[in-house]
Design a protein around this motif. Structure first.
Motif, PDB file in Angstrom:
ATOM      1  N   ALA A   1       0.776  -1.122  -0.213  1.00  0.00           N
ATOM      2  CA  ALA A   1       0.012  -0.022  -0.171  1.00  0.00           C
ATOM      3  C   ALA A   1       0.960   1.264  -0.118  1.00  0.00           C
ATOM      4  O   ALA A   1       0.193   2.230  -0.346  1.00  0.00           O
ATOM      5  CB  ALA A   1      -0.854  -0.196   1.346  1.00  0.00           C
ATOM      6  N   GLY A   2       2.165   1.033   0.349  1.00  0.00           N
ATOM      7  CA  GLY A   2       2.854   2.337   0.637  1.00  0.00           C
ATOM      8  C   GLY A   2       2.673   3.076   1.928  1.00  0.00           C
ATOM      9  O   GLY A   2       1.358   2.971   2.397  1.00  0.00           O
ATOM     10  N   GLY A   3       3.458   3.984   2.260  1.00  0.00           N
ATOM     11  CA  GLY A   3       3.188   4.694   3.550  1.00  0.00           C
ATOM     12  C   GLY A   3       4.319   4.882   4.337  1.00  0.00           C
ATOM     13  O   GLY A   3       5.438   4.647   3.881  1.00  0.00           O
ATOM     14  N   SER A   4       4.260   5.335   5.758  1.00  0.00           N
ATOM     15  CA  SER A   4       5.291   5.360   6.599  1.00  0.00           C
ATOM     16  C   SER A   4       5.148   4.738   7.625  1.00  0.00           C
ATOM     17  O   SER A   4       3.924   4.249   7.952  1.00  0.00           O
ATOM     18  CB  SER A   4       5.190   7.082   6.934  1.00  0.00           C
ATOM     19  OG  SER A   4       5.244   7.967   5.996  1.00  0.00           O
ATOM     20  N   GLU A   5       6.081   4.426   8.448  1.00  0.00           N
ATOM     21  CA  GLU A   5       6.075   3.544   9.636  1.00  0.00           C
ATOM     22  C   GLU A   5       6.987   4.107  10.802  1.00  0.00           C
ATOM     23  O   GLU A   5       8.097   4.422  10.456  1.00  0.00           O
ATOM     24  CB  GLU A   5       6.550   2.068   9.287  1.00  0.00           C
ATOM     25  CG  GLU A   5       6.545   1.072  10.436  1.00  0.00           C
ATOM     26  CD  GLU A   5       7.120  -0.335   9.899  1.00  0.00           C
ATOM     27  OE1 GLU A   5       5.955  -1.238   9.876  1.00  0.00           O
ATOM     28  OE2 GLU A   5       8.110  -0.630   9.858  1.00  0.00           O
ATOM     29  N   PHE A   6       6.293   3.922  12.070  1.00  0.00           N
ATOM     30  CA  PHE A   6       7.244   4.519  13.272  1.00  0.00           C
ATOM     31  C   PHE A   6       7.281   3.164  14.110  1.00  0.00           C
ATOM     32  O   PHE A   6       6.662   2.548  14.167  1.00  0.00           O
ATOM     33  CB  PHE A   6       6.376   5.418  13.939  1.00  0.00           C
ATOM     34  CG  PHE A   6       6.179   6.916  12.946  1.00  0.00           C
ATOM     35  CD1 PHE A   6       7.179   7.742  13.093  1.00  0.00           C
ATOM     36  CD2 PHE A   6       4.969   7.127  12.191  1.00  0.00           C
ATOM     37  CE1 PHE A   6       7.047   9.037  12.578  1.00  0.00           C
ATOM     38  CE2 PHE A   6       4.926   8.086  11.608  1.00  0.00           C
ATOM     39  CZ  PHE A   6       5.551   9.245  11.590  1.00  0.00           C
ATOM     40  N   GLY A   7       8.595   3.043  14.578  1.00  0.00           N
ATOM     41  CA  GLY A   7       8.955   2.257  15.556  1.00  0.00           C
ATOM     42  C   GLY A   7       8.942   2.636  16.918  1.00  0.00           C
ATOM     43  O   GLY A   7      10.029   3.536  17.044  1.00  0.00           O
TER      44      GLY A   7
ATOM     45  N   VAL B   1       1.319   8.020   3.595  1.00  0.00           N
ATOM     46  CA  VAL B   1       2.403   8.537   3.159  1.00  0.00           C
ATOM     47  C   VAL B   1       2.693   9.969   3.911  1.00  0.00           C
ATOM     48  O   VAL B   1       1.731  10.933   3.771  1.00  0.00           O
ATOM     49  CB  VAL B   1       2.515   8.683   1.760  1.00  0.00           C
ATOM     50  CG1 VAL B   1       4.029   9.199   1.295  1.00  0.00           C
ATOM     51  CG2 VAL B   1       2.413   7.171   1.149  1.00  0.00           C
ATOM     52  N   LEU B   2       3.943  10.112   4.424  1.00  0.00           N
ATOM     53  CA  LEU B   2       4.167  11.486   5.103  1.00  0.00           C
ATOM     54  C   LEU B   2       5.388  11.916   4.498  1.00  0.00           C
ATOM     55  O   LEU B   2       6.214  11.425   3.938  1.00  0.00           O
ATOM     56  CB  LEU B   2       4.247  11.317   6.548  1.00  0.00           C
ATOM     57  CG  LEU B   2       2.952  10.868   7.528  1.00  0.00           C
ATOM     58  CD1 LEU B   2       3.352  10.530   8.743  1.00  0.00           C
ATOM     59  CD2 LEU B   2       1.856  11.823   7.278  1.00  0.00           C
TER      60      LEU B   2
ATOM     61  N   MET C   1       7.202  13.772   9.341  1.00  0.00           N
ATOM     62  CA  MET C   1       7.740  12.782   9.994  1.00  0.00           C
ATOM     63  C   MET C   1       8.625  13.183  11.366  1.00  0.00           C
ATOM     64  O   MET C   1       8.540  12.640  12.336  1.00  0.00           O
ATOM     65  CB  MET C   1       8.437  11.580   9.153  1.00  0.00           C
ATOM     66  CG  MET C   1       7.545  10.787   8.468  1.00  0.00           C
ATOM     67  SD  MET C   1       8.386   9.487   7.223  1.00  0.00           S
ATOM     68  CE  MET C   1       8.702   8.522   8.631  1.00  0.00           C
ATOM     69  N   ALA C   2       9.565  13.892  11.121  1.00  0.00           N
ATOM     70  CA  ALA C   2      10.306  14.685  12.029  1.00  0.00           C
ATOM     71  C   ALA C   2       9.347  15.144  13.090  1.00  0.00           C
ATOM     72  O   ALA C   2       9.961  14.890  14.149  1.00  0.00           O
ATOM     73  CB  ALA C   2      11.370  15.742  11.266  1.00  0.00           C
TER      74      ALA C   2
ATOM     75  N   SER D   1      12.175   5.183  15.525  1.00  0.00           N
ATOM     76  CA  SER D   1      12.681   4.719  14.081  1.00  0.00           C
ATOM     77  C   SER D   1      11.445   5.296  13.242  1.00  0.00           C
ATOM     78  O   SER D   1      10.484   5.198  13.525  1.00  0.00           O
ATOM     79  CB  SER D   1      13.112   3.354  13.986  1.00  0.00           C
ATOM     80  OG  SER D   1      11.947   2.557  14.347  1.00  0.00           O
ATOM     81  N   ASP D   2      12.019   5.188  11.868  1.00  0.00           N
ATOM     82  CA  ASP D   2      10.863   5.946  10.910  1.00  0.00           C
ATOM     83  C   ASP D   2      11.399   5.246   9.420  1.00  0.00           C
ATOM     84  O   ASP D   2      12.488   5.186   9.385  1.00  0.00           O
ATOM     85  CB  ASP D   2      10.540   7.031  11.068  1.00  0.00           C
ATOM     86  CG  ASP D   2      11.655   8.199  10.630  1.00  0.00           C
ATOM     87  OD1 ASP D   2      12.651   8.287  11.321  1.00  0.00           O
ATOM     88  OD2 ASP D   2      11.940   8.470   9.140  1.00  0.00           O
ATOM     89  N   GLN D   3      10.331   4.949   8.749  1.00  0.00           N
ATOM     90  CA  GLN D   3      10.917   4.480   7.489  1.00  0.00           C
ATOM     91  C   GLN D   3       9.564   4.511   6.504  1.00  0.00           C
ATOM     92  O   GLN D   3       8.541   4.843   6.846  1.00  0.00           O
ATOM     93  CB  GLN D   3      11.147   3.126   7.371  1.00  0.00           C
ATOM     94  CG  GLN D   3       9.932   1.961   7.519  1.00  0.00           C
ATOM     95  CD  GLN D   3      10.323   0.467   7.298  1.00  0.00           C
ATOM     96  OE1 GLN D   3      11.320   0.235   6.315  1.00  0.00           O
ATOM     97  NE2 GLN D   3       9.740  -0.083   8.205  1.00  0.00           N
TER      98      GLN D   3
END
Length: 380
Positions: A53-59, A111-112, A117-118, A136-138
């Protein structure tokens, strides 16, 4: 002699479980499962992972200052930080990976931008008491997932072509059609279960689907090999119909199929229920579920679907139709002859149960001929 137990008769192929005779029931069950699966594809669809799907991920770490965080606490913090930046961005539920001090939470969003994201990371760190660098982020593009799907489809098409060619030359085209129908049923129902459960569709899922292809066909080939052995030259006799010979083959290979399936499902079940369920290794559940369901359905389909489909196709062949008619006519004649003699005989009594009725049991001594085969000819 005492009647042997069911387990003993199953291992010897003597249980005479009626599979082919109930093929309409199996076809109905298969049709219902396919309809439910397709309905799930349409209405529930699939929960696409970030790779597709695409997007952003935070850990986010699972502990802070010696205190263990919960998934709800982490989700609320991330959701508040994301919506403070953009209220329209969807935030998925937090997924825990690992246990104890090694635990962390993965939260995926749409998606960001890097700046967004920061800002979100700083807000989460301030709320939960972390340093921003501990989070973490990606970002993942959906183009990568699309490339994986295209490669998987290409591999599937090549696999099906090669398997079809092998089955046609090794057996015949009807067996190839039955095997592919069983494989298609396995894939559709497995995908339907995946859609109903709502697990994320990830690259591990695609790997699992490709893995069950070979396992599903393996058991079908074992059954069909026995069917071919039992039906070789069948039209020269009047002992069994083609369906009865196929049913016998299923009974003779039943315990092998069940044992093979059980041995394969035990480690996969360990991955799914222990690794993903008890130990919290969330990444394992994507692979574990598709393997567990696909292998289980593959074994069942090879027994109650592939062989009945083959029997149905063969019964449409004129040569087999004529043979079946001769067998049934001969039985009816023997029943009439028995009735004329006052004997209580039915057509079911005329159906041989075990291959030994026409073929010696494994390990039995061959019958000895008297007379002419001995040196010196017949005895005086």
């Amino acid at each position: 002699m005492a009647k042997s137990s069911l387990a003993s008769r199953l291992y010897q192929g003597e249980a005479n479980i009626q599979i082919i005779g109930r093929r309409k029931m199996w076809f109905t069950v298969a049709a219902v499962l396919v309809a439910i699966s397709i309905g799930s594809f349409i209405f529930r669809q699939f929960h696409l992972g970030i790779e597709f799907a695409g997007g952003s991920e935070f850990g986010v770490p699972g502990q802070v200052a010696g205190q263990t965080l919960t998934s709800d606490r982490v989700y609320d913090s991330v959701e508040a930080a994301v919506h403070a930046v953009d209220p329209n961005v969807q935030v998925n539920a937090a997924q825990q990976v690992g246990e104890g001090a090694e635990a962390n939470f993965k939260i995926r969003t749409a998606v960001l931008t890097p700046d967004q994201m920061a800002e979100i990371k700083a807000a989460i760190a301030a709320d939960l008491g972390f340093e921003a660098g501990q989070i973490s982020d990606q970002q993942v593009s959906s183009a990568w997932g699309g490339a994986v799907i295209n490669k998987a489809i290409l591999g599937l098409v090549i696999f099906l072509i090669l398997v079809t060619v092998y089955l046609v030359f090794r057996f015949e085209w009807r067996m190839a059609v039955a095997a592919l129908a069983s494989l298609l049923l396995d894939m559709i129902v497995t995908a339907g279960v995946y859609s109903l459960v709502g697990f994320e569709l990830t690259p591990y899922t695609v790997i699992g689907f490709l893995t069950i292809l070979g396992f599903s066909l393996y058991d079908v080939v074992v059954v069909f090999d026995k069917v071919q052995e039992n039906t070789r030259g069948i039209t020269a006799g009047t002992t069994r119909t083609y369906g009865e010979a196929t049913n016998l083959a299923i009974n003779q290979t039943l315990m092998r199929s069940l044992n093979t399936g059980l041995v394969a499902l035990l480690p996969v079940g360990g991955v799914l229920f222990i690794g993903a369920g008890l130990l919290g290794a969330g990444t394992l559940k994507d692979l574990g579920l598709v393997l567990f369901v696909g292998m289980g359905i593959g074994v069942a389909a090879s027994i109650v679907f592939a062989a009945p489909v083959l029997s149905y196709l063969k019964d449409k062949e004129p040569r087999i139709q004529a043979h079946n008619a001769r067998v049934l006519a001969r039985r009816a004649q023997r029943v009439e002859e028995a009735a004329a003699k006052g004997e209580n005989l039915t057509a079911a009594d005329e159906v041989p149960v075990f291959a030994g009725s026409t073929t010696p049991r494994p390990g039995a001594r061959p019958a000895q001929k008297r007379g002419g085969n001995r040196p010196g000819g017949k005895r005086p």
